[in-house]
Design a protein around this motif. Structure first.
Motif, PDB file in Angstrom:
ATOM      1  N   MET A   1       0.844  -1.161   0.000  1.00  0.00           N
ATOM      2  CA  MET A   1       0.000   0.000   0.000  1.00  0.00           C
ATOM      3  C   MET A   1       0.898   1.235   0.000  1.00  0.00           C
ATOM      4  SD  MET A   1      -2.661   1.276   2.951  1.00  0.00           S
ATOM      5  CE  MET A   1      -1.508   0.949   4.238  1.00  0.00           C
ATOM      6  N   THR A   2       0.484   2.226  -0.781  1.00  0.00           N
ATOM      7  CA  THR A   2       1.167   3.511  -0.764  1.00  0.00           C
ATOM      8  C   THR A   2       0.164   4.566  -0.327  1.00  0.00           C
ATOM      9  OG1 THR A   2       2.595   2.871  -2.600  1.00  0.00           O
ATOM     10  CG2 THR A   2       2.410   5.216  -2.160  1.00  0.00           C
ATOM     11  N   THR A   3       0.600   5.452   0.546  1.00  0.00           N
ATOM     12  CA  THR A   3      -0.235   6.580   0.950  1.00  0.00           C
ATOM     13  C   THR A   3       0.564   7.861   0.757  1.00  0.00           C
ATOM     14  OG1 THR A   3       0.497   6.438   3.260  1.00  0.00           O
ATOM     15  CG2 THR A   3      -1.508   5.245   2.662  1.00  0.00           C
ATOM     16  N   ASP A   4      -0.137   8.912   0.413  1.00  0.00           N
ATOM     17  CA  ASP A   4       0.530  10.206   0.287  1.00  0.00           C
ATOM     18  C   ASP A   4      -0.498  11.292   0.505  1.00  0.00           C
ATOM     19  OD1 ASP A   4       2.595  12.004  -0.073  1.00  0.00           O
ATOM     20  OD2 ASP A   4       2.350  12.071  -2.242  1.00  0.00           O
ATOM     21  N   GLY A   5      -0.123  12.254   1.297  1.00  0.00           N
ATOM     22  CA  GLY A   5      -0.996  13.380   1.579  1.00  0.00           C
ATOM     23  C   GLY A   5      -0.422  14.654   1.004  1.00  0.00           C
ATOM     24  N   GLY A   6      -1.272  15.617   0.863  1.00  0.00           N
ATOM     25  CA  GLY A   6      -0.823  16.898   0.355  1.00  0.00           C
ATOM     26  C   GLY A   6      -1.915  17.934   0.501  1.00  0.00           C
ATOM     27  N   GLU A   7      -1.674  19.065  -0.110  1.00  0.00           N
ATOM     28  CA  GLU A   7      -2.658  20.142  -0.047  1.00  0.00           C
ATOM     29  C   GLU A   7      -2.689  20.861  -1.384  1.00  0.00           C
ATOM     30  OE1 GLU A   7      -3.272  24.120   2.551  1.00  0.00           O
ATOM     31  OE2 GLU A   7      -2.916  22.268   3.673  1.00  0.00           O
ATOM     32  N   ARG A   8      -3.872  20.993  -1.939  1.00  0.00           N
ATOM     33  CA  ARG A   8      -4.089  21.734  -3.179  1.00  0.00           C
ATOM     34  C   ARG A   8      -5.238  22.701  -2.942  1.00  0.00           C
ATOM     35  NH1 ARG A   8      -1.682  19.210  -8.009  1.00  0.00           N
ATOM     36  NH2 ARG A   8       0.292  18.709  -7.038  1.00  0.00           N
ATOM     37  N   LYS A   9      -5.024  23.945  -3.323  1.00  0.00           N
ATOM     38  CA  LYS A   9      -6.060  24.974  -3.183  1.00  0.00           C
ATOM     39  C   LYS A   9      -6.649  24.989  -1.772  1.00  0.00           C
ATOM     40  CE  LYS A   9      -7.065  25.018  -8.053  1.00  0.00           C
ATOM     41  NZ  LYS A   9      -8.033  24.944  -9.118  1.00  0.00           N
ATOM     42  N   LYS A  10      -5.762  24.896  -0.787  1.00  0.00           N
ATOM     43  CA  LYS A  10      -6.114  24.942   0.638  1.00  0.00           C
ATOM     44  C   LYS A  10      -7.009  23.785   1.078  1.00  0.00           C
ATOM     45  CE  LYS A  10      -5.415  29.870   0.919  1.00  0.00           C
ATOM     46  NZ  LYS A  10      -5.840  31.133   1.410  1.00  0.00           N
ATOM     47  N   MET A  11      -6.960  22.669   0.353  1.00  0.00           N
ATOM     48  CA  MET A  11      -7.726  21.496   0.736  1.00  0.00           C
ATOM     49  C   MET A  11      -6.761  20.325   0.891  1.00  0.00           C
ATOM     50  SD  MET A  11     -10.821  19.471  -1.199  1.00  0.00           S
ATOM     51  CE  MET A  11     -11.818  20.913  -1.346  1.00  0.00           C
ATOM     52  N   SER A  12      -6.694  19.769   2.110  1.00  0.00           N
ATOM     53  CA  SER A  12      -5.799  18.633   2.326  1.00  0.00           C
ATOM     54  C   SER A  12      -6.426  17.381   1.733  1.00  0.00           C
ATOM     55  CB  SER A  12      -5.520  18.448   3.812  1.00  0.00           C
ATOM     56  OG  SER A  12      -6.700  18.095   4.490  1.00  0.00           O
ATOM     57  N   HIS A  13      -5.575  16.451   1.311  1.00  0.00           N
ATOM     58  CA  HIS A  13      -6.069  15.201   0.742  1.00  0.00           C
ATOM     59  C   HIS A  13      -5.108  14.064   1.056  1.00  0.00           C
ATOM     60  CE1 HIS A  13      -3.316  16.762  -2.340  1.00  0.00           C
ATOM     61  NE2 HIS A  13      -3.085  15.498  -2.616  1.00  0.00           N
ATOM     62  N   MET A  14      -5.634  12.858   1.026  1.00  0.00           N
ATOM     63  CA  MET A  14      -4.848  11.653   1.255  1.00  0.00           C
ATOM     64  C   MET A  14      -5.207  10.652   0.164  1.00  0.00           C
ATOM     65  SD  MET A  14      -2.756   9.639   2.869  1.00  0.00           S
ATOM     66  CE  MET A  14      -2.316  10.770   4.162  1.00  0.00           C
ATOM     67  N   VAL A  15      -4.191  10.220  -0.576  1.00  0.00           N
ATOM     68  CA  VAL A  15      -4.358   9.227  -1.639  1.00  0.00           C
ATOM     69  C   VAL A  15      -3.926   7.873  -1.102  1.00  0.00           C
ATOM     70  CG1 VAL A  15      -3.652   8.569  -3.976  1.00  0.00           C
ATOM     71  CG2 VAL A  15      -3.791  10.991  -3.347  1.00  0.00           C
ATOM     72  N   VAL A  17      -3.267   3.853  -2.367  1.00  0.00           N
ATOM     73  CA  VAL A  17      -3.116   2.965  -3.514  1.00  0.00           C
ATOM     74  C   VAL A  17      -2.677   1.590  -3.018  1.00  0.00           C
ATOM     75  CG1 VAL A  17      -1.932   2.597  -5.719  1.00  0.00           C
ATOM     76  CG2 VAL A  17      -2.374   4.939  -4.932  1.00  0.00           C
ATOM     77  N   LEU A  18      -3.338   0.553  -3.500  1.00  0.00           N
ATOM     78  CA  LEU A  18      -2.919  -0.818  -3.204  1.00  0.00           C
ATOM     79  C   LEU A  18      -2.132  -1.355  -4.388  1.00  0.00           C
ATOM     80  CD1 LEU A  18      -6.125  -2.365  -1.596  1.00  0.00           C
ATOM     81  CD2 LEU A  18      -4.050  -1.613  -0.444  1.00  0.00           C
ATOM     82  N   HIS A  19      -1.119  -2.151  -4.114  1.00  0.00           N
ATOM     83  CA  HIS A  19      -0.291  -2.787  -5.132  1.00  0.00           C
ATOM     84  C   HIS A  19      -0.377  -4.294  -4.916  1.00  0.00           C
ATOM     85  CE1 HIS A  19       1.362   1.240  -5.498  1.00  0.00           C
ATOM     86  NE2 HIS A  19       1.536   1.216  -4.196  1.00  0.00           N
ATOM     87  N   TYR A  20      -0.405  -5.030  -5.993  1.00  0.00           N
ATOM     88  CA  TYR A  20      -0.548  -6.479  -5.866  1.00  0.00           C
ATOM     89  C   TYR A  20       0.194  -7.179  -7.003  1.00  0.00           C
ATOM     90  CZ  TYR A  20      -4.140  -5.336  -9.268  1.00  0.00           C
ATOM     91  OH  TYR A  20      -4.804  -4.831 -10.357  1.00  0.00           O
ATOM     92  N   LEU A  21       0.546  -8.412  -6.756  1.00  0.00           N
ATOM     93  CA  LEU A  21       1.234  -9.232  -7.737  1.00  0.00           C
ATOM     94  C   LEU A  21       0.208  -9.818  -8.698  1.00  0.00           C
ATOM     95  CD1 LEU A  21       3.953 -10.523  -8.592  1.00  0.00           C
ATOM     96  CD2 LEU A  21       3.339 -12.454  -7.126  1.00  0.00           C
ATOM     97  N   GLU A  22       0.426  -9.605  -9.984  1.00  0.00           N
ATOM     98  CA  GLU A  22      -0.419 -10.231 -10.994  1.00  0.00           C
ATOM     99  C   GLU A  22       0.220 -11.554 -11.392  1.00  0.00           C
ATOM    100  OE1 GLU A  22      -0.559  -7.200 -14.018  1.00  0.00           O
ATOM    101  OE2 GLU A  22      -2.368  -6.343 -13.140  1.00  0.00           O
ATOM    102  N   VAL A  23      -0.594 -12.561 -11.641  1.00  0.00           N
ATOM    103  CA  VAL A  23      -0.078 -13.866 -12.031  1.00  0.00           C
ATOM    104  C   VAL A  23      -0.736 -14.298 -13.338  1.00  0.00           C
ATOM    105  CG1 VAL A  23       0.495 -14.622  -9.694  1.00  0.00           C
ATOM    106  CG2 VAL A  23      -1.781 -15.035 -10.591  1.00  0.00           C
ATOM    107  N   ILE A  32       3.061  -6.231 -11.734  1.00  0.00           N
ATOM    108  CA  ILE A  32       2.511  -5.582 -10.540  1.00  0.00           C
ATOM    109  C   ILE A  32       1.288  -4.770 -10.959  1.00  0.00           C
ATOM    110  CG2 ILE A  32       2.950  -3.898  -8.694  1.00  0.00           C
ATOM    111  CD1 ILE A  32       4.662  -6.375  -8.396  1.00  0.00           C
ATOM    112  N   GLY A  33       0.205  -4.967 -10.247  1.00  0.00           N
ATOM    113  CA  GLY A  33      -1.003  -4.193 -10.488  1.00  0.00           C
ATOM    114  C   GLY A  33      -1.143  -3.110  -9.435  1.00  0.00           C
ATOM    115  N   ASN A  34      -1.850  -2.054  -9.781  1.00  0.00           N
ATOM    116  CA  ASN A  34      -2.089  -0.937  -8.865  1.00  0.00           C
ATOM    117  C   ASN A  34      -3.573  -0.599  -8.869  1.00  0.00           C
ATOM    118  OD1 ASN A  34       0.814  -0.140  -8.351  1.00  0.00           O
ATOM    119  ND2 ASN A  34       0.724  -0.044 -10.572  1.00  0.00           N
ATOM    120  N   PHE A  35      -4.083  -0.257  -7.703  1.00  0.00           N
ATOM    121  CA  PHE A  35      -5.494   0.063  -7.557  1.00  0.00           C
ATOM    122  C   PHE A  35      -5.618   1.280  -6.652  1.00  0.00           C
ATOM    123  CE2 PHE A  35      -9.412  -0.469  -5.015  1.00  0.00           C
ATOM    124  CZ  PHE A  35     -10.351  -0.417  -6.042  1.00  0.00           C
TER     125      PHE A  35
END
Length: 135
Positions: A1-15, A17-23, A32-35
């Motif tokens: 899992m990847t997480t990242d936060g930030g702020e755009r136009k004075k609005m905070s956000h948290m993204v 993403v799950l990563h998984y092995l494709e077979v 590798i798949g990403n969701f």
């Protein structure tokens, strides 16, 4: 899992993403798949971010079989959303698998010799350094 936060136009956000092995059809690794789970405005403290991750991932975990685990987290190392702040809280809330810490330690142990070899071969990395990795 990847997480990242930030702020755009004075609005905070948290993204999140799950990563998984494709077979392939024979069960062999095939990529590798990403969701992208979601993006929300959860706040900046470690508790707010942990709660947001839990809200997003618990419903997904309920859809997965018991043998599928969320076993790691990556992200940046600054602010309340720093991985080192979130990791223990996510294990405590059972969002991350209880063995996630050991998996991270094993991966770190495997990467460390490569890091040392690169430093010895190419020099220290980082801002203000002029090496092949910085070019």
């Amino acid at each position: 899992m990847t997480t990242d936060g930030g702020e755009r136009k004075k609005m905070s956000h948290m993204v999140k993403v799950l990563h998984y092995l494709e077979v392939d059809k024979d069960g062999n690794p095939d990529g590798i798949g990403n969701f992208v789970v979601d993006v929300d405005t959860c706040g900046k403290s470690a508790d707010e971010i942990t709660n947001a991750i839990e809200r997003s991932l618990v419903p997904i975990k309920k859809l997965l079989s018991d043998d599928i685990k969320i076993s790691g987290q990556t992200g940046d190392s600054g602010g309340g959303g720093a991985v080192q702040c979130l990791f223990p809280k996510l294990i405590e809330k059972e969002v991350l698998d209880k063995y996630a810490k050991y998996i991270a330690c094993m991966l770190h142990a495997q990467c460390k010799p490569f890091e040392v070899a690169c430093k010895n071969a190419f020099g220290e990395q980082g801002l203000g350094k002029y090496t092949v990795f910085q070019l």
